[in-house]
Design a protein around this motif. Structure first.
Motif, PDB file in Angstrom:
ATOM      1  N   MET A  63       0.819  -1.213   0.000  1.00 12.14           N
ATOM      2  CA  MET A  63       0.000   0.000   0.000  1.00 12.14           C
ATOM      3  C   MET A  63       0.852   1.261   0.000  1.00 12.14           C
ATOM      4  O   MET A  63       0.600   2.205  -0.756  1.00 12.14           O
ATOM      5  CB  MET A  63      -0.917   0.018   1.232  1.00 12.14           C
ATOM      6  N   ILE A  64       1.877   1.291   0.849  1.00 13.37           N
ATOM      7  CA  ILE A  64       2.701   2.492   0.991  1.00 13.37           C
ATOM      8  C   ILE A  64       3.533   2.734  -0.257  1.00 13.37           C
ATOM      9  O   ILE A  64       3.563   3.847  -0.798  1.00 13.37           O
ATOM     10  CB  ILE A  64       3.618   2.362   2.224  1.00 13.37           C
ATOM     11  N   PHE A  65       4.215   1.721  -0.737  1.00 12.04           N
ATOM     12  CA  PHE A  65       5.172   1.907  -1.826  1.00 12.04           C
ATOM     13  C   PHE A  65       4.520   1.809  -3.203  1.00 12.04           C
ATOM     14  O   PHE A  65       4.805   2.619  -4.086  1.00 12.04           O
ATOM     15  CB  PHE A  65       6.304   0.876  -1.709  1.00 12.04           C
ATOM     16  N   LEU A  66       3.656   0.843  -3.394  1.00 13.29           N
ATOM     17  CA  LEU A  66       3.080   0.627  -4.709  1.00 13.29           C
ATOM     18  C   LEU A  66       1.744   1.347  -4.863  1.00 13.29           C
ATOM     19  O   LEU A  66       1.523   2.049  -5.850  1.00 13.29           O
ATOM     20  CB  LEU A  66       2.909  -0.883  -4.961  1.00 13.29           C
ATOM     21  N   GLY A  67       0.848   1.179  -3.916  1.00 12.56           N
ATOM     22  CA  GLY A  67      -0.481   1.770  -4.033  1.00 12.56           C
ATOM     23  C   GLY A  67      -0.463   3.280  -4.118  1.00 12.56           C
ATOM     24  O   GLY A  67      -0.940   3.875  -5.097  1.00 12.56           O
ATOM     25  N   LEU A  68       0.114   3.921  -3.115  1.00 11.88           N
ATOM     26  CA  LEU A  68       0.166   5.383  -3.123  1.00 11.88           C
ATOM     27  C   LEU A  68       1.095   5.901  -4.214  1.00 11.88           C
ATOM     28  O   LEU A  68       0.861   6.966  -4.779  1.00 11.88           O
ATOM     29  CB  LEU A  68       0.615   5.900  -1.756  1.00 11.88           C
ATOM     30  N   GLY A  69       2.156   5.146  -4.509  1.00  9.68           N
ATOM     31  CA  GLY A  69       3.081   5.568  -5.557  1.00  9.68           C
ATOM     32  C   GLY A  69       2.384   5.721  -6.901  1.00  9.68           C
ATOM     33  O   GLY A  69       2.480   6.755  -7.562  1.00  9.68           O
ATOM     34  N   PHE A  70       1.651   4.699  -7.317  1.00  9.64           N
ATOM     35  CA  PHE A  70       0.961   4.777  -8.587  1.00  9.64           C
ATOM     36  C   PHE A  70      -0.240   5.720  -8.531  1.00  9.64           C
ATOM     37  O   PHE A  70      -0.602   6.323  -9.544  1.00  9.64           O
ATOM     38  CB  PHE A  70       0.526   3.384  -9.042  1.00  9.64           C
ATOM     39  N   LEU A  71      -0.866   5.835  -7.376  1.00  9.56           N
ATOM     40  CA  LEU A  71      -1.971   6.790  -7.240  1.00  9.56           C
ATOM     41  C   LEU A  71      -1.508   8.200  -7.568  1.00  9.56           C
ATOM     42  O   LEU A  71      -2.246   8.999  -8.153  1.00  9.56           O
ATOM     43  CB  LEU A  71      -2.531   6.741  -5.815  1.00  9.56           C
ATOM     44  N   PHE A  72      -0.261   8.531  -7.198  1.00  8.50           N
ATOM     45  CA  PHE A  72       0.280   9.862  -7.444  1.00  8.50           C
ATOM     46  C   PHE A  72       0.948   9.987  -8.816  1.00  8.50           C
ATOM     47  O   PHE A  72       1.607  10.977  -9.090  1.00  8.50           O
ATOM     48  CB  PHE A  72       1.312  10.214  -6.365  1.00  8.50           C
ATOM     49  N   GLY A  73       0.780   8.995  -9.672  1.00  3.99           N
ATOM     50  CA  GLY A  73       1.380   9.048 -10.999  1.00  3.99           C
ATOM     51  C   GLY A  73       0.424   9.497 -12.084  1.00  3.99           C
ATOM     52  O   GLY A  73       0.627   9.174 -13.247  1.00  3.99           O
TER      53      GLY A  73
END
Length: 361
Positions: free
Chosen positions: A1-11
């Motif tokens: 969630m921290i690294f992948l989920g939020l990362g792609f959400l902000f892309g």
């Protein structure tokens, strides 16, 4: 969630995809180490003897969520050095907020962590308000602050990843099996109800009856945010579904009608709309916790005291986050941090080397 989920959400920004994903990763790894240090050494509970281990890792990962939420408010408008400064300042502020709640207000570790949504949202909004005046209408910035079909697909992938694993976030700090079971079940019910609501309201608010991806990729997470406070204590799924319904309506209406108005009236530019994904749903969950406490059969005096503690913790979180965010935003104006100019907003080029572009441009 921290690294992948939020990362792609902000892309989702069409020319800030590299930075949106990578800067989230940088913030997370720095924040994880700093959060463990703060929790183990600075704000340690001296009544307990605990070595750094899996519990420290869990607390550290959850403690960096507020920083990443705040990142969403200033996405595309700050450089990596400013983000590191924000991480260094925000994590101790959130740790101090949790320390006061758990030590002096008798709030559980789980519920103190659930205030991270509120803390991160209003810390980020305060930073955005105080770091710079409202965007002056630079056409390049306005054009870059838009998604493309590919960037929207990346962003919705992050949303789906967060959606699937949100029950684990709402249960990771719990230890009792009945509470764990309730937290998982109720979070799923709330997320499902909010998702259906978001699709329905998004279509109703569009004159042509079509869906809007900006609503879908952000607002469907509102149910998981709002259920964090009460998921472990609710015994009837209809309560969770009503909460998801309300969270979905608030978030979708906010994205549709209030996002641009907020920038004009309050001079707060919120790139990712974290106010409607995390802030308002978090407040809704906090007040739902108070209502649930008042309706339990634990005695009027005890219920009233616990409800007052719940309201006090929300107010404490709001005050701490806004004050800390304003201080951080004013520090961002320091020229030593080399704040980016407006014509560099929402663009990867000042931070990344592209072989197909001349480096001096």
């Amino acid at each position: 969630m921290i690294f992948l989920g939020l990362g792609f959400l902000f892309g989702f920004l069409k020319k800030f995809g590299f930075s949106g994903i990578a800067f989230n990763f940088l913030n997370a790894v720095i924040g994880l180490q700093w959060a463990i240090i703060c929790d183990a050494l600075i704000f340690k509970n001296h009544t307990e003897t605990e070595s750094i281990g899996i519990n420290s890792l869990r607390k550290g990962l959850m403690s960096i969520l507020p920083v990443l939420v705040s990142f969403g408010a200033v996405l595309g408008k700050v450089n990596p050095l400013q983000l590191v400064v924000m991480t260094i300042l925000e994590i101790p502020a959130f740790a101090a907020n949790r320390y006061i709640m758990t030590k002096y207000l008798s709030m559980t570790n789980h519920n103190s962590m659930m205030h991270g949504h509120i803390f991160g949202a209003y810390f980020g909004l305060a930073v955005s308000w105080s770091m710079l005046p409202p965007l002056a209408g630079n056409k390049a910035s306005e054009e870059n602050e838009k998604p493309t079909k590919i960037s929207e697909m990346l962003s919705i992938f992050g949303t789906l990843f967060l959606w699937m694993f949100w029950p684990s976030y709402n249960s990771i700090m719990l230890t009792e099996p009945p509470q764990l079971r309730n937290a998982v079940y109720n979070t799923v019910f709330t997320l499902a109800a909010s998702t259906v609501t978001v699709f329905s309201v998004s279509s109703l608010l569009n004159l042509s009856g079509k869906f809007k991806m900006a609503n879908i990729r952000n607002a469907i997470l509102a149910g998981g945010v709002s259920s964090g406070f009460i998921a472990y204590m609710v015994q009837h799924p209809w309560i969770s579904m009503i909460l998801g319904l309300l969270a979905g309506i608030i978030s979708t209406v906010g994205f549709t009608h209030l996002q641009n108005t907020m920038n004009v009236i309050t001079f707060v530019h919120d790139t990712c709309g974290i106010h409607y994904t995390f802030g308002m749903p978090g407040l809704l969950g906090g007040f739902a916790y108070t209502v649930i406490i008042l309706t339990t059969e634990t005695g009027i005096g005890i219920s009233s005291y616990q409800a007052a503690v719940g309201i006090s913790c929300i107010l404490l979180t709001l005050i701490t986050s806004v004050v800390g965010g304003m201080i951080t935003g004013f520090l961002f104006k320091c020229q030593l941090l080399r704040p980016p100019k407006e014509w560099h907003f929402f663009h990867d080029q000042p931070y990344w080397k592209f072989h197909h572009v001349d480096s001096h441009i």
